[in-house]
Design a protein around this motif. Structure first.
Motif, PDB file in Angstrom:
ATOM      1  N   ASP A   1       0.806  -1.216   0.000  1.00 26.84           N
ATOM      2  CA  ASP A   1       0.000   0.000   0.000  1.00 26.84           C
ATOM      3  C   ASP A   1       0.842   1.270   0.000  1.00 26.84           C
ATOM      4  O   ASP A   1       0.329   2.357   0.219  1.00 26.84           O
ATOM      5  CB  ASP A   1      -0.944   0.002   1.209  1.00 26.84           C
ATOM      6  CG  ASP A   1      -0.204  -0.022   2.540  1.00 26.84           C
ATOM      7  OD1 ASP A   1       1.051   0.004   2.547  1.00 26.84           O
ATOM      8  OD2 ASP A   1      -0.879  -0.069   3.580  1.00 26.84           O
ATOM      9  N   GLY A   2       2.137   1.129  -0.221  1.00 29.29           N
ATOM     10  CA  GLY A   2       3.011   2.299  -0.221  1.00 29.29           C
ATOM     11  C   GLY A   2       3.633   2.585   1.135  1.00 29.29           C
ATOM     12  O   GLY A   2       4.469   3.476   1.246  1.00 29.29           O
ATOM     13  N   SER A   3       3.265   1.835   2.161  1.00 24.60           N
ATOM     14  CA  SER A   3       3.823   2.067   3.492  1.00 24.60           C
ATOM     15  C   SER A   3       5.180   1.395   3.645  1.00 24.60           C
ATOM     16  O   SER A   3       5.526   0.469   2.902  1.00 24.60           O
ATOM     17  CB  SER A   3       2.866   1.536   4.567  1.00 24.60           C
ATOM     18  OG  SER A   3       2.828   0.125   4.520  1.00 24.60           O
TER      19      SER A   3
ATOM     20  N   ALA B   1       0.125   3.607  -8.335  1.00 24.47           N
ATOM     21  CA  ALA B   1       0.338   2.231  -7.866  1.00 24.47           C
ATOM     22  C   ALA B   1       1.127   1.426  -8.891  1.00 24.47           C
ATOM     23  O   ALA B   1       2.049   0.688  -8.532  1.00 24.47           O
ATOM     24  CB  ALA B   1      -1.000   1.556  -7.582  1.00 24.47           C
ATOM     25  N   LYS B   2       0.801   1.578 -10.172  1.00 23.35           N
ATOM     26  CA  LYS B   2       1.517   0.842 -11.222  1.00 23.35           C
ATOM     27  C   LYS B   2       3.002   1.176 -11.225  1.00 23.35           C
ATOM     28  O   LYS B   2       3.843   0.286 -11.371  1.00 23.35           O
ATOM     29  CB  LYS B   2       0.917   1.151 -12.605  1.00 23.35           C
ATOM     30  CG  LYS B   2      -0.354   0.419 -12.894  1.00 23.35           C
ATOM     31  CD  LYS B   2      -0.847   0.756 -14.290  1.00 23.35           C
ATOM     32  CE  LYS B   2      -2.168   0.072 -14.573  1.00 23.35           C
ATOM     33  NZ  LYS B   2      -2.701   0.421 -15.886  1.00 23.35           N
ATOM     34  N   LYS B   3       3.333   2.440 -11.063  1.00 24.62           N
ATOM     35  CA  LYS B   3       4.743   2.843 -11.049  1.00 24.62           C
ATOM     36  C   LYS B   3       5.487   2.185  -9.886  1.00 24.62           C
ATOM     37  O   LYS B   3       6.596   1.680 -10.053  1.00 24.62           O
ATOM     38  CB  LYS B   3       4.860   4.366 -10.968  1.00 24.62           C
ATOM     39  CG  LYS B   3       4.471   5.069 -12.253  1.00 24.62           C
ATOM     40  CD  LYS B   3       4.530   6.566 -12.108  1.00 24.62           C
ATOM     41  CE  LYS B   3       3.999   7.244 -13.366  1.00 24.62           C
ATOM     42  NZ  LYS B   3       3.883   8.693 -13.224  1.00 24.62           N
ATOM     43  N   THR B   4       4.867   2.203  -8.726  1.00 29.16           N
ATOM     44  CA  THR B   4       5.482   1.581  -7.553  1.00 29.16           C
ATOM     45  C   THR B   4       5.615   0.070  -7.752  1.00 29.16           C
ATOM     46  O   THR B   4       6.672  -0.513  -7.484  1.00 29.16           O
ATOM     47  CB  THR B   4       4.653   1.875  -6.286  1.00 29.16           C
ATOM     48  OG1 THR B   4       4.599   3.291  -6.097  1.00 29.16           O
ATOM     49  CG2 THR B   4       5.252   1.226  -5.056  1.00 29.16           C
ATOM     50  N   LEU B   5       4.570  -0.560  -8.226  1.00 26.67           N
ATOM     51  CA  LEU B   5       4.582  -2.008  -8.419  1.00 26.67           C
ATOM     52  C   LEU B   5       5.593  -2.428  -9.485  1.00 26.67           C
ATOM     53  O   LEU B   5       6.253  -3.460  -9.340  1.00 26.67           O
ATOM     54  CB  LEU B   5       3.182  -2.503  -8.757  1.00 26.67           C
ATOM     55  CG  LEU B   5       2.184  -2.404  -7.595  1.00 26.67           C
ATOM     56  CD1 LEU B   5       0.755  -2.554  -8.103  1.00 26.67           C
ATOM     57  CD2 LEU B   5       2.483  -3.427  -6.522  1.00 26.67           C
TER      58      LEU B   5
ATOM     59  N   ALA C   1       7.485 -13.193 -10.744  1.00 29.31           N
ATOM     60  CA  ALA C   1       6.882 -12.116  -9.944  1.00 29.31           C
ATOM     61  C   ALA C   1       5.914 -11.331 -10.819  1.00 29.31           C
ATOM     62  O   ALA C   1       6.213 -11.015 -11.967  1.00 29.31           O
ATOM     63  CB  ALA C   1       7.962 -11.196  -9.389  1.00 29.31           C
ATOM     64  N   SER C   2       4.748 -11.037 -10.242  1.00 30.76           N
ATOM     65  CA  SER C   2       3.740 -10.269 -10.973  1.00 30.76           C
ATOM     66  C   SER C   2       2.940  -9.445  -9.974  1.00 30.76           C
ATOM     67  O   SER C   2       3.140  -9.555  -8.771  1.00 30.76           O
ATOM     68  CB  SER C   2       2.801 -11.208 -11.742  1.00 30.76           C
ATOM     69  OG  SER C   2       2.091 -12.034 -10.846  1.00 30.76           O
ATOM     70  N   TYR C   3       2.033  -8.627 -10.501  1.00 27.70           N
ATOM     71  CA  TYR C   3       1.177  -7.863  -9.592  1.00 27.70           C
ATOM     72  C   TYR C   3      -0.234  -7.754 -10.122  1.00 27.70           C
ATOM     73  O   TYR C   3      -0.482  -7.944 -11.319  1.00 27.70           O
ATOM     74  CB  TYR C   3       1.747  -6.475  -9.286  1.00 27.70           C
ATOM     75  CG  TYR C   3       1.783  -5.484 -10.429  1.00 27.70           C
ATOM     76  CD1 TYR C   3       0.641  -4.793 -10.819  1.00 27.70           C
ATOM     77  CD2 TYR C   3       2.977  -5.198 -11.084  1.00 27.70           C
ATOM     78  CE1 TYR C   3       0.687  -3.861 -11.841  1.00 27.70           C
ATOM     79  CE2 TYR C   3       3.027  -4.265 -12.106  1.00 27.70           C
ATOM     80  CZ  TYR C   3       1.882  -3.592 -12.483  1.00 27.70           C
ATOM     81  OH  TYR C   3       1.928  -2.663 -13.496  1.00 27.70           O
TER      82      TYR C   3
END
Length: 162
Positions: free
Chosen positions: A13-15, A67-71, A86-88
């Motif tokens: 979640d970005g934390s 979120a996509k950039k972080t993932l 690995a995937s998301y």
């Protein structure tokens, strides 16, 4: 016999807590072999947008793009550290049920690695902790990450001792 997990789900979640859970999950996936699947999950809580009077779909699109950039960065990190599978997924709805039930069922997860909550006691009472819900109701094993990469307790500025 050592337990080998082959389908690991990591909610992010970005934390800071979620990032540590992710990094530890990379290490677990690598130890468990090349056929281990590491799936990152980000849930956009659409209920959070319901109370905004000027809500439009562009807000959800902005959150999704961030979120996509972080993932994508997380996937690059996993591959650089030897985890090829690995995937998301980015899902929309109620994080608690998606993390604890829906996604584990869909992917056949045998382990959820999740960061410890960053909420203080009052916040947990008012809104409830996703981590706490997942540990109580998940359909597979759950590992709550409470330490940093050196296995030292995570310092939480919200927790004050009197």
């Amino acid at each position: 016999m050592a337990q080998e997990y082959k389908h690991i789900l990591v909610p992010v979640d970005g934390s800071k807590e979620a990032e540590l859970a992710f990094k530890k999950a990379v290490a677990v996936a690598k130890r468990n072999g090349a056929d281990t699947e590491l799936r990152l999950l980000h849930v956009v809580d659409t209920r959070a947008f319901q109370n905004i009077s000027s809500f439009d779909t562009s807000m959800v699109e902005q959150v999704t793009e961030t979120a996509k950039k972080t993932l994508d960065k997380y996937i690059d990190y996993a591959k650089e550290h030897g985890v090829e599978n690995a995937s998301y997924s980015i899902e929309y709805g109620a994080p608690k049920t998606i993390i604890a039930r829906d996604m584990p069922k869909e992917m056949g997860a045998d382990l959820i690695m999740i960061g410890a909550t960053g909420l203080n006691a009052v916040e947990r009472i008012l809104i409830g902790s996703v981590t706490e819900f997942v540990t109580r109701t998940a359909i597979c094993d759950v590992l709550v990450v409470r330490t940093d990469l050196d296995n030292k307790p995570i310092e939480n500025p919200k927790k004050r001792r009197f």
